[in-house]
Design an enzyme around this catalytic site. Structure first.
Site, mmCIF file in Angstrom:
data_model
loop_
_atom_site.group_PDB
_atom_site.id
_atom_site.type_symbol
_atom_site.label_atom_id
_atom_site.label_comp_id
_atom_site.label_asym_id
_atom_site.label_seq_id
_atom_site.Cartn_x
_atom_site.Cartn_y
_atom_site.Cartn_z
ATOM 1 N N CYS A 32 -3.307 -3.674 4.291
ATOM 2 C CA CYS A 32 -2.402 -4.813 4.801
ATOM 3 C C CYS A 32 -2.854 -6.122 4.459
ATOM 4 O O CYS A 32 -2.300 -6.980 4.783
ATOM 5 C CB CYS A 32 -2.359 -4.810 6.292
ATOM 6 S SG CYS A 32 -1.887 -3.119 6.799
ATOM 7 N N GLU A 70 0.849 -1.132 0.153
ATOM 8 C CA GLU A 70 0.116 -0.115 0.162
ATOM 9 C C GLU A 70 0.785 1.249 -0.054
ATOM 10 O O GLU A 70 0.349 2.223 0.125
ATOM 11 C CB GLU A 70 -0.958 0.053 1.150
ATOM 12 C CG GLU A 70 -0.289 -0.185 2.627
ATOM 13 C CD GLU A 70 -1.092 -0.316 3.878
ATOM 14 O OE1 GLU A 70 -1.931 0.729 3.877
ATOM 15 O OE2 GLU A 70 -1.241 -1.427 4.451
ATOM 16 N N HIS A 76 -2.293 -10.463 11.651
ATOM 17 C CA HIS A 76 -1.993 -9.303 11.292
ATOM 18 C C HIS A 76 -1.509 -8.307 12.323
ATOM 19 O O HIS A 76 -2.621 -8.182 13.017
ATOM 20 C CB HIS A 76 -2.667 -8.468 10.172
ATOM 21 C CG HIS A 76 -2.448 -6.933 9.886
ATOM 22 N ND1 HIS A 76 -1.252 -6.542 9.751
ATOM 23 C CD2 HIS A 76 -3.351 -6.035 10.276
ATOM 24 C CE1 HIS A 76 -1.273 -5.441 9.495
ATOM 25 N NE2 HIS A 76 -2.386 -4.795 10.056
HETATM 26 N N1 COA Z 1 1.138 2.406 31.066
HETATM 27 C C1 COA Z 1 0.577 1.274 30.503
HETATM 28 N N2 COA Z 1 -0.355 1.146 29.628
HETATM 29 C C2 COA Z 1 -0.898 2.280 29.046
HETATM 30 C C3 COA Z 1 -0.504 3.660 29.812
HETATM 31 C C4 COA Z 1 0.386 3.611 30.677
HETATM 32 N N3 COA Z 1 1.095 4.671 31.155
HETATM 33 N N4 COA Z 1 -1.056 4.712 29.080
HETATM 34 C C5 COA Z 1 -1.911 4.357 27.969
HETATM 35 N N5 COA Z 1 -1.830 2.870 28.146
HETATM 36 C C6 COA Z 1 -2.473 1.729 27.578
HETATM 37 C C7 COA Z 1 -4.041 2.131 27.359
HETATM 38 O O1 COA Z 1 -4.751 1.694 28.145
HETATM 39 C C8 COA Z 1 -4.409 1.306 25.880
HETATM 40 O O2 COA Z 1 -4.564 0.031 26.108
HETATM 41 P P1 COA Z 1 -5.730 -0.768 25.567
HETATM 42 O O3 COA Z 1 -5.652 -0.741 24.257
HETATM 43 O O4 COA Z 1 -5.393 -2.190 26.123
HETATM 44 O O5 COA Z 1 -6.933 -0.128 26.177
HETATM 45 C C9 COA Z 1 -2.979 1.461 25.284
HETATM 46 O O6 COA Z 1 -1.852 1.741 26.195
HETATM 47 C C10 COA Z 1 -3.295 2.381 24.022
HETATM 48 O O7 COA Z 1 -3.554 3.648 24.855
HETATM 49 P P2 COA Z 1 -4.562 4.711 23.861
HETATM 50 O O8 COA Z 1 -4.850 5.867 24.874
HETATM 51 O O9 COA Z 1 -5.597 4.087 23.154
HETATM 52 O O10 COA Z 1 -3.538 5.138 22.626
HETATM 53 P P3 COA Z 1 -3.445 6.019 21.553
HETATM 54 O O11 COA Z 1 -4.905 7.008 21.480
HETATM 55 O O12 COA Z 1 -2.263 6.951 21.656
HETATM 56 O O13 COA Z 1 -3.739 5.140 20.343
HETATM 57 C C11 COA Z 1 -3.242 3.565 18.971
HETATM 58 C C12 COA Z 1 -3.213 3.998 20.218
HETATM 59 C C13 COA Z 1 -2.583 1.953 18.671
HETATM 60 C C14 COA Z 1 -4.841 3.184 18.498
HETATM 61 C C15 COA Z 1 -2.656 4.411 17.807
HETATM 62 O O14 COA Z 1 -1.350 4.531 17.949
HETATM 63 C C16 COA Z 1 -2.954 4.088 16.198
HETATM 64 O O15 COA Z 1 -4.116 4.177 15.886
HETATM 65 N N6 COA Z 1 -2.085 3.444 15.630
HETATM 66 C C17 COA Z 1 -2.251 2.823 14.197
HETATM 67 C C18 COA Z 1 -3.220 1.483 14.370
HETATM 68 C C19 COA Z 1 -3.371 1.132 12.946
HETATM 69 O O16 COA Z 1 -2.503 1.002 12.041
HETATM 70 N N7 COA Z 1 -4.569 0.676 12.549
HETATM 71 C C20 COA Z 1 -4.696 0.094 11.170
HETATM 72 C C21 COA Z 1 -4.323 -1.144 10.774
HETATM 73 S S1 COA Z 1 -4.881 -2.466 11.662
#
Ligand code: COA
Length: 390
Positions: free
Chosen positions: A110, A78, A232
């Site tokens: 993907c 992609e 994935h």
């Molecule tokens: N210690 C431990 N864990 C922590 C933490 C800390 N201090 N702070 C946050 N976390 C955890 C959260 O509880 C969450 O866990 P959960 O998913 O089990 O609920 C996780 O870390 C992520 O936190 P979140 O607030 O959801 O992070 P974010 O808003 O920054 O987003 C993603 C994280 C992964 C959603 C983001 O990076 C993203 O969109 N990535 C791209 C994903 C992708 O490519 N998707 C398409 C293809 S499938």
């Protein structure tokens, strides 16, 4: 029997440590390393692209006989480099595959490499004795200081598909599903993806559980038939979110086994990041390289392929007797160990570098960082030229 005869992956030899990134961004490092489950992230220089990474992944597994027998080269990506010419056509030349082969690129986020794998399986069924090369190659970019930043990465996988494969024999039954949604996408005019992270997580889990129900109905398989499930992995925690709900009604023994193997399948992703189309197959290599032969011949491995937008597929394969002799564990571990640890300043400078877009000849050099066999060495009048390091 048709399946994976040989396989390998490639990742650029530059990365950043995600604890260092967390400190720089003012984020608790545990969020990145525990919450999201990532440790390191590959950062490619401008001299590594979909073509060079794909060639770097495939070159080590191909011998003279393969080069004369491969009739089909499919690159799932992609993050292709041209809207018209396929990266497979470039790779065909770099690898020196015989001229009477067909080379194409396929796209569905993907899921692309899985589409390629299914095409390859059908091709070999119709042309016994011939071979197909399936490559998944991508650079994952969300942008500096974005919520997706920590889930970037780069790399490629290469699968040689043949009759009487020596690693994994693919089963004929699989179940796919399509639904047009916007969880993650990248319009042609952008070089970074747009992602609705929470929605994407939900869509991924929903696709897995929905397809799984249909898969069970159509195949009569139950979870207890499987020794491991590969996913994935946009980041290492993602597959676990899909696996946990279906383990709820299973025995503790089965749940422990599948979760242990799940953890083994995530090791390379934790250290590389999201490689998009190749990610599922990186999980398989991580699982087999780390399982220390606890997985036995004829063990059934399940696969969940997911490409945002969205298409998903569950399929399966059985380990072939002696499969462990055809893995490249030592080479993979050495590749990761020998990488250069970039400072965040170096990472940001590399990330912001752009390829020249004007007429004329533009030699490219990133020799300080990029030690890979194949690399993008110049662009002349909008034509990319690659070199092979001696
Ligand atoms: N210690 C431990 N864990 C922590 C933490 C800390 N201090 N702070 C946050 N976390 C955890 C959260 O509880 C969450 O866990 P959960 O998913 O089990 O609920 C996780 O870390 C992520 O936190 P979140 O607030 O959801 O992070 P974010 O808003 O920054 O987003 C993603 C994280 C992964 C959603 C983001 O990076 C993203 O969109 N990535 C791209 C994903 C992708 O490519 N998707 C398409 C293809 S499938």
């Amino acid at each position: 029997m048709i399946g994976i005869d040989k396989m390998n992956f490639f990742t650029p030899n530059t990365y950043i440590d995600l604890v260092t990134l967390a400190n720089k961004r003012g984020v608790d490092p545990n969020k990145f390393t525990i919450g999201i489950g990532q440790s390191k992230m590959a950062v490619p220089t401008i001299t590594q692209d979909t073509v060079s990474m794909g060639a770097n992944a495939a070159f080590p597994i191909l011998d003279k006989e393969d080069l004369e027998t491969i009739d089909l080269i499919v690159v799932g990506t992609e993050t292709g480099i041209d809207e018209s010419k396929s990266s497979a056509a470039f790779i065909h030349q770099l690898l020196n595959i015989h001229p009477f082969a067909k080379s194409v690129e396929v796209k569905q986020a993907c899921y692309g490499a899985t589409a390629g794998l299914m095409m390859a399986k059908d091709y070999i069924k119709a042309h016994p004795g011939r071979k197909a090369l399936v490559i998944g190659s991508d650079i994952s970019r969300y942008g500096l200081n974005t919520s997706g930043e920590v889930t970037q990465g780069a790399g490629a996988i290469a699968l040689l598909i043949s009759e009487n494969p020596r690693i994994l024999a693919l089963d004929d039954t699989s179940v796919a599903m399509t639904e047009s949604i916007f969880d993650f996408w990248r319009p042609n005019y952008r070089d970074t993806a747009i992602v609705d992270g929470k929605y994407s997580n939900e869509a991924y889990v929903n696709f897995f559980t929905t397809i799984w129900e249909e898969y069970k109905n159509r195949t009569n398989h139950s979870l207890s038939d499987f020794s491991a499930f590969c996913f994935h992995l946009p980041y290492s925690k993602m597959g676990r979110k899909a696996l946990l709900p279906v383990l709820e009604n299973e025995s503790e023994e089965l749940a422990t086994k599948l979760l242990k193997n799940y953890d083994l399948s995530t090791d390379y992703t934790k250290n590389i990041g999201n490689i998009y189309t190749g990610s599922l197959y990186l999980s398989l290599m991580s699982l087999l390289d780390h399982s220390d032969n606890t997985l036995k011949e004829n063990d059934l491995i399940g696969f969940f392929s997911y490409g945002s937008g969205a298409v998903g597929e569950i399929f399966s394969g059985r380990l072939v007797p002696g499969y462990e002799n055809f893995l490249m564990k030592e080479e993979h571990i050495a590749m990761l160990d020998e990488r250069y640890d970039l400072s965040i300043e170096e990472y940001e400078a590399i990330f912001n570098k752009e390829l020249p877009k004007t007429d004329g000849t533009h030699p490219l050099s990133e020799a300080k960082y990029d030690k890979s066999l194949f690399y993008l060495s110049s662009i002349t009048d909008h034509q990319r030229h690659y070199s092979q390091r001696q």
